[in-house]
Enzyme design. Structure first.
Site, PDB file in Angstrom:
ATOM      1  N   HIS A   1     -17.128  64.312  77.896  1.00  0.00           N
ATOM      2  CA  HIS A   1     -18.094  64.961  78.776  1.00  0.00           C
ATOM      3  C   HIS A   1     -19.447  64.986  78.065  1.00  0.00           C
ATOM      4  CE1 HIS A   1     -14.521  67.199  80.784  1.00  0.00           C
ATOM      5  NE2 HIS A   1     -14.785  66.067  81.414  1.00  0.00           N
TER       6      HIS A   1
ATOM      7  N   GLU B   1     -21.325  68.135  76.571  1.00  0.00           N
ATOM      8  CA  GLU B   1     -20.657  68.953  75.557  1.00  0.00           C
ATOM      9  C   GLU B   1     -21.026  68.453  74.162  1.00  0.00           C
ATOM     10  OE1 GLU B   1     -16.568  68.783  76.747  1.00  0.00           O
ATOM     11  OE2 GLU B   1     -16.965  69.805  78.648  1.00  0.00           O
TER      12      GLU B   1
ATOM     13  N   HIS C   1     -13.841  69.087  72.830  1.00  0.00           N
ATOM     14  CA  HIS C   1     -14.634  69.458  74.004  1.00  0.00           C
ATOM     15  C   HIS C   1     -15.515  70.671  73.686  1.00  0.00           C
ATOM     16  CE1 HIS C   1     -12.882  67.151  77.494  1.00  0.00           C
ATOM     17  NE2 HIS C   1     -11.998  66.870  76.551  1.00  0.00           N
TER      18      HIS C   1
ATOM     19  N   GLU D   1     -11.474  73.195  72.283  1.00  0.00           N
ATOM     20  CA  GLU D   1     -12.688  73.694  72.924  1.00  0.00           C
ATOM     21  C   GLU D   1     -13.522  74.483  71.917  1.00  0.00           C
ATOM     22  OE1 GLU D   1     -13.558  73.049  75.950  1.00  0.00           O
ATOM     23  OE2 GLU D   1     -11.746  72.608  77.127  1.00  0.00           O
TER      24      GLU D   1
END
EC number: 3.4.17.24
Length: 1065
Positions: free
Chosen positions: A775, A778, A872, A957
């Site tokens: 992504h 990010e 991420h 994350e």
């Protein structure tokens, strides 16, 4: 109170509501009702009715509705009796069906007879009538009936009268009750239209603006804001088109590419306004419904998604498994692959950017400040092992300062947006043929031609030469020459000709930590009122476009007394800037390429600012309904003047930061009736006082990390590694749709000798596969990956031992095109690549297709990775954490019975996160989840777990904001902490190897000599316990002064409907 509630619920469960209602029926059947009995009975009915969700329907069934309404009419002049009847009507109307029936039977007309202009007499009865009316108006039918009978005008007059006379604020509940009536009426379209015609916005705005800072009047202010935001006329974004400024022809698509949009673009405004967020049980049920409960699907391993013969091509990407890999390694040392490594400043690359100095002036790709004499990478924090990294100020790493007067000639050039300019020389660069075949662009052909005048290019060349002379070169792992070369070969849709100064000059982690910001009380309300003031008091509104990416005439306004904006550089994203007031600007972000959505990432240049002047920026087309900007997060800024004075830092900036729903609509579509509707937009607003006048500053959502930065970083790492100890192979996994190579790295330890035993140990090492940046928005994932790579290739003894334990396959950037072109989530095909793992297309999703193919190949060779991790960033939570996969935990969460004879599962997937919870200050185990959701079945984590068979398949994350626990509690996260997380992940892998995986005695002995594993695991416990109160963060909120209302179009009153009624009774 809890005991009382339990007793009430018990009474209801045993038929108490029906018994009380029947008693009321019996008491009213006498010719002369006995109010000594009726009044206590009404009080009991009101108390029980608050807790019984079906109370209204029960009252209707026992036919007491009309009886109570009749008693109210008979007692219009007997206020005590009337008040008790009104309490009962209030609880009856909790059922919309009963409320509608009461409206048909004239209840509203009755209540308007009771509600009078301001008076100090019988205020208890007036309040009961107002609150009963508000309950009735929750019915759409009653609201429409109220509009048709002109009640909006009457309610506004009543509210104004009570507002003007209640100077001591003694009757706030009556005033708020009147506002609730208006709020419910404006839930229907006709009510909003009538409210605007009655100048309701002006009335409420004028009567409320002086109360914004008063906590005691919050019930009034919050309700007014709900009404004003709801009735503010919905308007489309002030943008030429909702689709991206950039488009790209998707392979295999017929005809021109059309922007992709999701189903939720067709989002009805009426439905949005009527959404009720009170019922959390419904939301939780939806989450549970998303859990995958098909045991057969959870346990089955799908077949290959391609012919097995195709996997042979990935053999070349595993040179470490070849018998002659030592010969291949020596050949790779002698020859540089110009296709895979075009940025090592070979002669051809120097002509890409005209201001690059000749090769004879190059430091032979080995900067003295970057690489030590023995060829080792520099050690972070003066060579302190990774397990003891602690953030410290190091004055010796501060850049040499440039006198202010020397930097002045450069600033004007920066403001023109030309640092450095590729200019005329763009046409001199010959692209590889395979890139030319794949690279197409929708931009006009003249974008690739020479600019009308080459004078600016000559100036750029001179400026950059001076900059390179001044650059002290002590920013770790950064070389501006390497960056320029890489940027020159980077392919973009807009054909970027300008480098952003922060990317060129480099960034050092800020030497001090920045706390999570505490917000001033009432600031969000003040911001919303400022927005509404534009409609009501437009005298100071300028509304001038000062930057427009879609404009062919000029990109930035030359008008005096306004800021200048620019975003046409790598990873930049700003579509339009509109000057609203003298020091206030509305900003519009560009959606992802070929899309009309995904607005979050921003990165742009701003200049021509005044000193000591607060500027307000409003990004008005954000999409997500909530953001960490509401919980203490700040955007980041980089100042050119500060950098030239020796402080090249991205720092957190901004105050009065708020994130809330606005009146703009995105994805607007036409309905069959000719009306339009769309998805609501959100505003991120923040104010900044810039550190210098006439500076050039860059603002971004998070610390930028471009594709060119990644490629030049790999150049430095490759040149600086110790080739005798580190096996490092850099290959091209594939080329992207935009023609950019996607690098694949192989990292492990060289075999100790060429003996068969050492070679066998070399080839038999288990695999760990890491990847990041699928992504584009990010960027924090890239900083974590940067920390991982620097540690893996360092001379730290722990890193050396880690290389002996594993073979690392690393794909540091899975979506280069998205990163380059400033996307938030998608690739050039408008695909979320992390939702394409089930059946990726080699034409549209080549990086995913070939990454999956490589994993398939390893699996078929009996070399399934022991750990897979996809890095991420998370925009809604704090800390860092892992998502994994567990069949049992998923079934348990869904409330399903688990047959342990059928479902067997090793709990080893929890070991790594537990280790990280102890060794990584940013990591928080309680935020981890191991559930398998249907909506995530096409993500990398789930597909690699299910199809490749990797038990420890994770998504890691990392927060954009900061930490709520541990060593960094209350601090915003910086690049240092993110890189540390990447290094600590490596340490966690080593401890995992020692504790859970097969490990040789030799490796165990080396590990024992380097670190005490048990001490390492418990190292941070004392810090965590001392800096954290031990409470889990359940709502992810910080203790701000004012309550944040995120969905003010809800029918919810925020407070319990009967909380005040209960006190009255």
């Amino acid at each position: 109170m809890d005991g009382t509630n339990r007793r009430l619920h018990y009474t209801i469960s045993k038929g108490g509501s029906e018994a009380l209602l029947q008693a009321l029926v019996n008491a009213t059947q006498t010719p002369t009702p006995d109010y000594d009995i009726l009044l206590p009975l009404f009080r009991l009915l009101a108390k029980v009715g608050q807790k019984d969700k079906k109370f209204g329907l029960k009252a209707q069934r026992l036919e007491v509705i009309d009886t109570t309404l009749s008693l109210a009419r008979k007692n219009l002049n007997h206020h005590q009796n009337l008040t008790h009847c009104l309490w009962a009507l209030h609880v009856y109307a909790s059922s919309v069906t009963v409320g509608t029936m009461l409206g048909v039977n004239g209840a509203m007309e009755l209540l308007f007879k009771v509600i009078t202009p301001y008076t100090k007499k019988h205020t208890r009865t007036t309040r009961a009538a107002v609150e009963a009316l508000a309950a009735l108006l929750k019915s759409k039918s009653n609201s429409r009936r109220a509009v048709n009978r002109g009640y909006i005008h009457k309610l506004l007059r009543l509210y104004q009268d009570w507002h003007h006379h209640d100077t001591s604020n003694s009757y706030v509940h009556i005033r708020r009750g009147l506002l609730l009536c208006l709020k419910h009426i404006t839930n229907v379209r006709s009510g909003r239209e009538a409210f605007l015609l009655a100048r309701g916005m002006e009335t409420l705005f004028q009567t409320t603006q002086d109360y914004l800072g008063s906590k005691s009047l919050d019930p009034i202010v919050n309700t007014v804001i709900q009404i004003l935001r709801k009735t503010y006329p919905k308007t489309p974004l002030p943008s030429a088109t909702l689709s991206s400024s950039y488009s790209f022809p998707i392979p295999g698509a017929t005809g021109p590419s059309h922007p992709k949009s999701e189903d939720d673009c067709e989002y009805d405004v009426e439905e949005e306004i009527e959404k009720d967020i009170e019922n959390e049980d419904v939301e939780n049920k939806e989450e549970d419904d998303d859990l995958e409960t098909d045991v057969e699907k959870l346990m089955s391993k799908p077949d290959l998604d391609r012919p097995e013969s195709e996997l042979k091509q990935y053999e070349a990407m595993c040179p470490e498994l070849c018998c002659n890999f030592l010969e291949m390694e020596s050949e790779s040392e002698d020859e540089l692959n110009s296709e895979d490594v075009p940025g090592i400043l070979t002669g051809s690359c120097l002509h890409v950017i005209p201001n690059a100095v000749p090769s004879k002036h190059q430091p032979e790709c080995r900067e003295k400040d970057q690489i030590t004499e023995d060829g080792k990478l520099p050690q972070r924090a003066s060579g302190v092992p990774v397990q003891s990294w602690v953030k410290k100020e190091n004055p010796s790493q501060e850049l040499a300062k440039v006198p202010c007067d020397e930097s002045k000639p450069l600033e004007g050039f920066f403001r023109d947006g030309g640092i450095p300019d590729k200019g005329c020389a763009t046409t001199l660069h010959t692209l590889p043929k395979d890139i030319l075949r794949n690279r197409t662009t929708s931009q006009p052909q003249h974008m690739n031609s020479c600019r009308p005048s080459c004078q600016k290019t000559v100036e750029a060349s001179e400026v950059v030469r001076k900059l390179l002379e001044r650059h002290p070169g002590n920013i770790p792992f950064h070389n501006p020459r390497f960056y320029m070369a890489r940027a020159g070969s980077t392919q973009s849709i807009p054909d970027y000709r300008v480098l952003a100064f922060p990317d060129f000059w480099g960034h050092q982690p800020c030497p001090y930590s920045q706390s999570v910001q505490q917000r001033r009380y009432g600031i969000q309300k003040a911001k919303i009122f400022d927005d509404i003031r534009r409609v009501i008091q437009p005298a100071d509104i300028i509304n001038r476009v000062v930057f427009d990416l879609d404009s062919s005439s000029s990109l930035s306004s030359d008008a005096p007394e306004c800021l200048k904006f620019f975003s046409k550089f790598e990873s930049g994203n700003l579509r339009k800037a509109i000057q609203i007031r003298e020091f206030e600007y509305d900003l519009i972000l560009n959606p992802d390429v070929n899309s009309c959505q995904h607005h979050q990432w921003f990165y742009f240049e701003v200049s021509a600012m005044k000193s000591a002047t607060p500027y307000r920026f409003n990004i008005i087309n954000c999409e997500k309904p909530n953001s960490q900007f509401n919980f203490g997060m700040q955007p980041v800024m980089y100042s050119v003047k500060e950098a030239l004075q020796g402080r090249p830092h991205w720092i957190r900036v901004g105050y009065d930061i708020c994130y809330y729903k606005n009146h703009y609509q995105n994805c607007t579509v036409a309905t069959a009736s000719g009306k339009t509707h769309g998805k609501s937009c959100y505003t991120l607003t923040f104010s900044i006082v810039f550190p210098h006048k006439e500076d050039v500053c860059y603002l971004a959502y998070h610390y930028p990390y471009t594709y060119s930065a990644m490629m030049s970083h790999l150049d430095i790492l490759e040149q600086a590694r110790n080739a005798k100890k580190v096996f490092f192979r850099r290959q091209t996994l594939c080329h992207t749709l935009g023609g950019n190579p996607c690098p694949l790295l192989t990292i492990t330890a060289m075999p100790e000798s060429e003996s068969s035993d050492d070679l066998e140990q070399f080839r038999d090492r288990p695999y760990v596969v890491l990847m990041a940046r699928v992504h584009p928005g990010e960027s924090n994932a890239s900083w974590v990956m940067k920390g991982t790579l620097e540690f893996l290739l360092s001379s730290d003894p722990i890193a050396d031992l880690l290389r002996q334990c594993f073979i690392f396959k690393v794909i540091p950037m899975l979506n280069p095109d998205g990163v380059i072109n400033g996307n938030q989530r998608c690739s050039l095909s408008a695909d979320d690549l992390n939702r394409r793992w089930l059946n990726p297309s080699p034409a549209c999703q080549p990086t995913i297709y070939h990454t999956k193919g490589l994993l398939y190949y390893l699996s078929t060779q009996g070399r399934t990775p022991v750990v897979f991790c996809d890095y991420h960033g998370h925009s809604q939570k704090k800390n860092a954490f892992l998502y994994g996969c567990s069949i049992k935990e998923t079934l348990w969460q869904a409330g399903r019975t688990v047959d342990t004879t059928v479902v067997t599962e090793d709990v080893g997937y929890r070991t790594l996160p537990k280790i990280l919870d102890k060794v990584a200050p940013v990591f928080l185990m309680s935020s981890c989840s191991f559930l398998v959701e249907k909506s995530r079945d096409s993500t990398a984590r789930v597909v690699v777990w299910r199809e490749i068979g990797v038990q420890r398949s994770y998504t890691m994350e990392s927060t954009y904001c900061g930490c709520s626990h541990g060593l960094y509690k209350g601090l915003q996260i910086g690049t240092w902490e993110l890189e540390e997380m990447g290094a600590k992940f490596c340490l966690g892998l080593l401890i995992l190897q020692l504790k859970s995986l097969p490990c040789s005695k030799k490796v165990m002995a080396q590990a024992t000599a380097l670190l005490d594993v048990e001490e390492e695991i418990t190292d941070l416990r004392a810090q965590r316990s001392s800096s954290s109160n031990g409470n889990l963060e359940t709502d992810d909120e910080l203790p701000f002064g004012d309550e944040v209302d995120y969905n003010t179009d809800s029918c919810s009153d925020q407070e319990g409907d009967f909380s005040e009624l209960d006190k009255e009774i």
